[in-house]
Write an enzyme that holds these catalytic residues in place. Structure first.
Site, short mmCIF file in Angstrom:
data_model
loop_
_atom_site.label_atom_id
_atom_site.label_comp_id
_atom_site.label_asym_id
_atom_site.label_seq_id
_atom_site.Cartn_x
_atom_site.Cartn_y
_atom_site.Cartn_z
N CYS A 1 0.80 -1.23 0.00
CA CYS A 1 0.00 0.00 0.00
C CYS A 1 0.84 1.28 0.00
O CYS A 1 0.34 2.34 -0.36
CB CYS A 1 -0.94 0.00 1.21
SG CYS A 1 -2.19 -1.30 1.17
N HIS B 1 11.81 0.86 6.78
CA HIS B 1 11.53 -0.55 6.45
C HIS B 1 11.98 -1.42 7.62
O HIS B 1 13.16 -1.44 7.97
CB HIS B 1 12.30 -0.93 5.18
CG HIS B 1 11.78 -2.15 4.49
ND1 HIS B 1 11.60 -3.36 5.12
CD2 HIS B 1 11.38 -2.33 3.21
CE1 HIS B 1 11.12 -4.24 4.26
NE2 HIS B 1 10.97 -3.64 3.09
N HIS C 1 -3.15 7.34 4.79
CA HIS C 1 -3.57 6.21 3.96
C HIS C 1 -4.86 5.60 4.50
O HIS C 1 -4.92 5.19 5.67
CB HIS C 1 -2.47 5.15 3.93
CG HIS C 1 -2.91 3.85 3.32
ND1 HIS C 1 -3.37 3.75 2.04
CD2 HIS C 1 -2.97 2.59 3.84
CE1 HIS C 1 -3.69 2.50 1.78
NE2 HIS C 1 -3.47 1.77 2.85
N ASN D 1 -10.30 0.90 0.51
CA ASN D 1 -8.83 0.85 0.51
C ASN D 1 -8.38 0.50 -0.90
O ASN D 1 -8.51 -0.65 -1.34
CB ASN D 1 -8.34 -0.19 1.51
CG ASN D 1 -6.82 -0.28 1.58
OD1 ASN D 1 -6.12 0.27 0.74
ND2 ASN D 1 -6.31 -0.98 2.58
N HIS E 1 -2.21 20.07 7.00
CA HIS E 1 -3.12 19.00 6.58
C HIS E 1 -2.45 17.64 6.75
O HIS E 1 -1.24 17.50 6.60
CB HIS E 1 -3.53 19.20 5.12
CG HIS E 1 -4.05 20.56 4.82
ND1 HIS E 1 -5.32 20.96 5.15
CD2 HIS E 1 -3.45 21.63 4.23
CE1 HIS E 1 -5.50 22.21 4.77
NE2 HIS E 1 -4.39 22.65 4.20
N HIS F 1 -14.70 5.62 3.11
CA HIS F 1 -16.14 5.40 2.96
C HIS F 1 -16.55 5.39 1.49
O HIS F 1 -17.33 4.53 1.05
CB HIS F 1 -16.91 6.49 3.71
CG HIS F 1 -18.38 6.28 3.73
ND1 HIS F 1 -19.21 6.75 2.74
CD2 HIS F 1 -19.19 5.64 4.62
CE1 HIS F 1 -20.47 6.42 3.02
NE2 HIS F 1 -20.48 5.76 4.16
#
Length: 451
Positions: free
Chosen positions: A168, A247, A329, A362, A325, A358
């Site tokens: 992702c 990572h 994700h 995803n 802002h 919504h």
């Protein structure tokens, strides 16, 4: 000529050369975003309350316990009934997807967004110097990158990169790759495509921890144009500031918390374990330890150190003095709420991620850009504002960056038809829950026998 004069002349030339080199290096390392374009599937791909129920109930391998688990998960997911599924899933062919289905899904998303990108910016395919495509679960030969080059007849000296298995957070990995290349190559334009292949990887088994991905992941993606050409600066919408990648794949628990596997019956899918939240918290903490000192004012850093010394090591950092802002994700309701609590964010800060989840679900690597699109459609982004992007992904990775808004943004983009409906009433009413909250074991037994 006197030796001293020669030395002074040499030193002067060296200083001029050094300063000039620094200026050029800074120009090369700049990364501007010219435009981004998110994908919106045809209306017939909508996963409505009824279509979700049909997909769940036609899996005859499930027992009462699995049915109940799926219904409860969907009801509590934070996802509405306007998201999109791949064509083969909508048509009931999820158990036997073809290579054609995989290519069709990718072509619609990739070519659809790129076509719109070129049309809106006036940039032609022949002007693209760097191409990066990231799709985690589908890596055909020739590559998807080659497929793009072939479709748009791009130049033979284009620098192309095909990324798979990055999860992702792949989108910011791609942006980082482009930024690093910009340090070497001047006045270039890069095209980045971020999406995921869901159709051929729809889980058809009955393991609860693998069924979660079907409840969360939806069809979507994004293409974007980046440049380090200062002559195009006036056309840019965003400028990349600091980007930090973390990572923690060396940790076995983190490595295995979000992984592609086969279940005992041989059905492939994505396994999401309880260790995911722990891995996410660890990766995020490590990432912010590097990123925060780069973006936070000195006064706020000193305040944090003082508070930590006087109270506890957990004294919170006020990130709102550094950014206006937060682009989080939209991986799931728990992810959004957990990050919000950890960072001390309020409902206004979390609204874009909640609404993107919504409305679109995803969408994996493309998810961040639907969140950004919501901010823009709501006219939140003004020139000079800073946006903190936070992405999490398999590996396990946390990739975060800060963008500066280059001009007031107000494109309604992919949110055009629905932006006036958001945010919906609070609390958000889940139509699936309203329709199916009465389901009991007797009904599920009947469905299992007769559906």
């Amino acid at each position: 000529m006197e030796p001293s004069t020669i030395i002074c002349s040499f030193l002067f030339c060296y200083v001029i050369f050094y300063i000039s080199n620094l200026i050029n290096q800074k120009k090369r390392s700049c990364c501007y975003m010219l435009h981004y374009e998110c994908y919106k599937a045809p209306e017939e791909r909508h996963l409505t309350t009824e279509s979700c129920a049909r997909i769940v109930l036609r899996n005859k391998k499930l027992g009462i316990e699995q049915y109940r688990f799926l219904f409860q998960t969907i009801c509590n997911s934070g996802i509405g009934e306007a998201t999109y599924a791949p064509k083969n899933v909508v048509e009931g062919r999820e158990e036997n997807p073809s290579l054609y289905d995989a290519y069709l899904e990718m072509d619609e998303i990739i070519f659809g967004t790129i076509d719109n990108l070129f049309a809106k910016t006036g940039i032609s395919p022949s002007e693209i110097d760097i191409l990066v495509v990231n799709v985690s679960l589908f890596s055909p030969s020739p590559s998807l990158t080659a497929r793009v080059v072939n479709r748009y007849k791009m130049r033979d000296n284009i620098k192309s990169f095909n990324m798979s298995g990055m999860g992702c957070s792949a989108s910011l990995v791609a942006v980082d790759l482009v930024q690093q290349l910009f340090k070497t190559y001047t006045n270039k334009i890069a095209l980045v495509v971020s999406t995921e292949s869901l159709g051929p990887h729809w889980y058809c088994g009955k393991e609860k921890s693998m069924m979660l991905s079907n409840c969360l992941f939806r069809a979507g993606g994004c293409s974007m144009l980046l440049t380090n050409n200062s002559a195009l600066k006036h056309r840019a919408v965003l400028k990349l500031g600091h980007l930090v990648r973390t990572h923690i794949g060396s940790d076995n628990e983190a490595y295995g918390c979000c992984i592609q596997v086969e279940d005992d019956l041989g059905y492939g899918g994505f396994l999401l374990t309880r260790s995911l939240t722990k891995a996410a918290a660890k990766a995020l903490t490590m990432n912010l330890r590097v990123l925060v000192p780069k973006i936070l004012p000195v006064a706020e850093l000193l305040r944090y150190v003082f508070r930590s010394w006087r109270t506890s090591p957990d004294a919170g950092i006020n990130l709102k003095v550094a950014v206006e802002h937060f682009c989080i994700h939209p991986g799931g309701k728990a992810v959004i709420e957990g990050l919000g609590k950890s960072l001390g964010l309020d409902d206004y800060d979390l609204e874009p991620a909640r609404m993107a989840l919504h409305r679109f679900g995803n969408t994996s690597a493309g998810g961040l850009w639907y969140v950004l699109g919501y901010m823009e459609a709501k006219k939140r982004l003004e020139k000079g504002d800073r946006i903190l992007m936070i992405s999490l992904g398999a590996g396990f990775k946390c990739n975060n960056c800060v963008w500066e808004v280059m001009k007031d943004l107000e494109d309604v983009n992919v949110w055009k038809e629905s932006i006036d409906e958001y945010p919906p009433p609070n609390p958000i009413v889940n139509p699936f829950k309203e329709t199916y909250n009465w389901i009991n074991d007797e009904y599920l037994s009947f469905v299992r026998l007769h559906f």
